[in-house]
Design a protein around this motif. Structure first.
Motif, PDB file in Angstrom:
ATOM      1  N   HIS A  35       0.854  -1.202   0.000  1.00 52.36           N
ATOM      2  CA  HIS A  35       0.000   0.000   0.000  1.00 52.36           C
ATOM      3  C   HIS A  35       0.883   1.244   0.000  1.00 52.36           C
ATOM      4  N   MET A  37       1.386   4.920   0.876  1.00 54.89           N
ATOM      5  CA  MET A  37       0.782   5.845   1.828  1.00 54.89           C
ATOM      6  C   MET A  37       0.502   7.194   1.182  1.00 54.89           C
ATOM      7  N   GLU A  38      -0.739   7.663   1.351  1.00 52.84           N
ATOM      8  CA  GLU A  38      -1.125   8.981   0.894  1.00 52.84           C
ATOM      9  C   GLU A  38      -1.149   9.930   2.103  1.00 52.84           C
ATOM     10  N   ASP A  41      -3.073   8.866   5.254  1.00 56.17           N
ATOM     11  CA  ASP A  41      -2.883   7.507   5.747  1.00 56.17           C
ATOM     12  C   ASP A  41      -1.948   7.460   6.951  1.00 56.17           C
ATOM     13  N   ASP A  45      -3.076   2.179   9.620  1.00 53.33           N
ATOM     14  CA  ASP A  45      -4.076   1.922   8.590  1.00 53.33           C
ATOM     15  C   ASP A  45      -3.434   1.351   7.328  1.00 53.33           C
ATOM     16  N   SER A  46      -2.278   1.874   6.967  1.00 52.63           N
ATOM     17  CA  SER A  46      -1.591   1.407   5.764  1.00 52.63           C
ATOM     18  C   SER A  46      -1.192  -0.059   5.896  1.00 52.63           C
ATOM     19  N   GLY A 156     -10.856   5.124  -0.737  1.00 51.78           N
ATOM     20  CA  GLY A 156      -9.555   5.630  -1.167  1.00 51.78           C
ATOM     21  C   GLY A 156      -9.700   6.790  -2.136  1.00 51.78           C
ATOM     22  N   LEU A 172     -11.978   8.248   7.103  1.00 53.27           N
ATOM     23  CA  LEU A 172     -10.959   7.409   7.751  1.00 53.27           C
ATOM     24  C   LEU A 172     -11.601   6.448   8.749  1.00 53.27           C
ATOM     25  N   ARG A 175     -13.379   3.720   6.910  1.00 59.00           N
ATOM     26  CA  ARG A 175     -12.427   2.745   6.379  1.00 59.00           C
ATOM     27  C   ARG A 175     -11.952   1.789   7.473  1.00 59.00           C
TER      28      ARG A 175
END
Length: 417
Positions: A35, A37-38, A41, A45-46, A156, A172, A175
């Motif tokens: 994943h 990371m943005e 994030d 969570d990632s 996302g 968030l 998610r």
């Protein structure tokens, strides 16, 4: 501090490799979910997103392999059925999550593996197929997980476009809720497999769920096995055992402490906190639950909450060395050095065999200029610490410090001659 079907658009790039079958029937499949990371994030969570991707990949690949084996081909299952039933049957082994800088951004990788014997899996699937309720429930679990994975993809995209802080927080949380649902559904799938294993040995799973009052020993054995698996770091297997224990004996409340510990080991601190609070709602004077809740809050970064829980636990159980040690770690992190030192000393006094307080005490003493007592604490740690891989970095750090002190003393002695 040491406290006791995947698409690239959905969860980032996904890497997969398949092992060569061994000389016997046992085969293995490995996969890595990655994943990227943005900006919104978190690391936690990632890691969970990468793990969902990895599990989906490795399960799909294992099913593709199973389809070609005679024991499974004879069952006449289609792809969807085989995927659904395999969620409960196949065990997925997790390895430590890794982070790396790639193309100017941070990526989180979650490697996993499935090891299976086609003949054994074929027998397990055959047993599952004899129970219509299990078949229906496992198909529901698969459909639920598929739908939730699609929702993760939508979230996302919504996060990437969101600019309002309130909206970001809402997405968030949504998610995280989805990730918790996926974890829970996987646990239910494993529970069905365990119950049907009991049926194969002569216990009907439908009856087992209604025998809570008559099967405390069986429930307790599953709980104990879950605790053991948690200590080994096999968190998903542990969660499956805990779920079986609750199915057999729903009022076995200490099972929730085990579930909390396993979730905490997986990095699901919110899930762990919810389990500990569930216990405390019924038993507000449970010192162990307060200590566990404190550790989860501390790992999540809520130092104020952690300190409060540790202190409550100590009020209820003043002579618990582990809680005094945990309170010391929280105080040290909070910058309350003097209090932390006293808590470490208290932990050692209450339980001299508790190893980690010696090292952490030595670090605080060293960093605050108390060289003489730091030397004593490091030496005591080295005297007691077994030479196992987990202790190696601590042993090396202690030895390095003592060597530096020795060299300084020799240097001063040489200059004085």
């Amino acid at each position: 501090m040491k406290l006791a079907t995947c698409s690239s658009w959905l969860l980032g790039a996904c890497c997969l490799s398949t092992g060569i079958p061994a000389a016997a029937e046992v085969q293995n499949v490995t996969a890595t979910g990655v994943h990227r990371m943005e900006k919104h994030d978190s690391q936690q969570d990632s890691a969970r997103l990468a793990l969902v991707a990895a599990k989906s990949l490795v399960l799909t690949q294992a099913v593709e392999r199973l389809e070609t084996t005679e024991p499974v081909k004879q069952l006449g299952l289609n792809r969807d059925e085989l995927l659904a039933y395999s969620i409960g049957v196949l065990q997925i082994f997790q390895y430590p999550v890794e982070t790396a800088q790639v193309d100017g951004g941070m990526t989180v990788s979650a490697p996993v593996k499935i090891i299976f014997d086609p003949a054994e899996v074929g027998g397990q699937l055959d047993t599952l197929m004899e129970n219509q309720r299990a078949k229906t429930e496992l198909m529901r679990i698969k459909d639920t997980i598929d739908e939730r994975q699609k929702e993760l993809g939508i979230d996302g995209k919504r996060l990437a476009a969101a600019t309002d802080n309130g909206e970001v927080k809402m997405i968030l949380q949504h998610r995280r809720d989805i990730l918790s649902v996926i974890d829970t559904e996987e646990q239910f799938a494993h529970t069905w497999a365990h119950l049907l294993g009991a049926r194969h040995a002569g216990i009907d799973p439908g009856q087992a769920q209604n025998q809570s009052a008559r099967t405390p020993d069986n429930a307790e054995e599953h709980r104990k096995k879950g605790v053991s698996l948690t200590q080994q770091g096999r968190y998903d297997e542990a969660l499956a055992e805990f779920q079986v224990a609750l199915r057999l004996m729903p009022n076995l409340e200490k099972t929730h402490l085990g579930i909390g510990a396993a979730l905490q080991g997986k990095g699901d601190f919110d899930g762990a906190i919810a389990e500990y609070r569930m216990v405390l709602k019924q038993h507000p004077d449970d010192a162990g639950a307060h200590n566990n809740l404190g550790s989860a809050l501390q790992l999540k970064g809520d130092m104020k909450g952690a300190l409060s829980e540790y202190r409550t636990a100590i009020e209820l159980q003043p002579n618990n060395a582990v809680t005094h040690f945990n309170l010391g770690t929280a105080l040290a992190t909070n910058g309350d050095v003097k209090e932390a030192i006293e808590e470490y000393r208290t932990a050692i006094k209450l339980n001299p065999d508790l190893l980690q307080p010696y090292f952490d005490l030595a670090i605080l003493l060293r960093d605050n200029g108390n060289t003489r007592e730091a030397i004593q604490a490091f030496r005591e740690y080295l005297r007691r610490a077994p030479e196992i891989p987990a202790n190696k970095p601590y042993i090396e750090q202690a030895q390095r410090y003592l060597n530096q002190i020795r060299e300084r003393q020799l240097d001063r002695s040489g200059r004085g001659q």
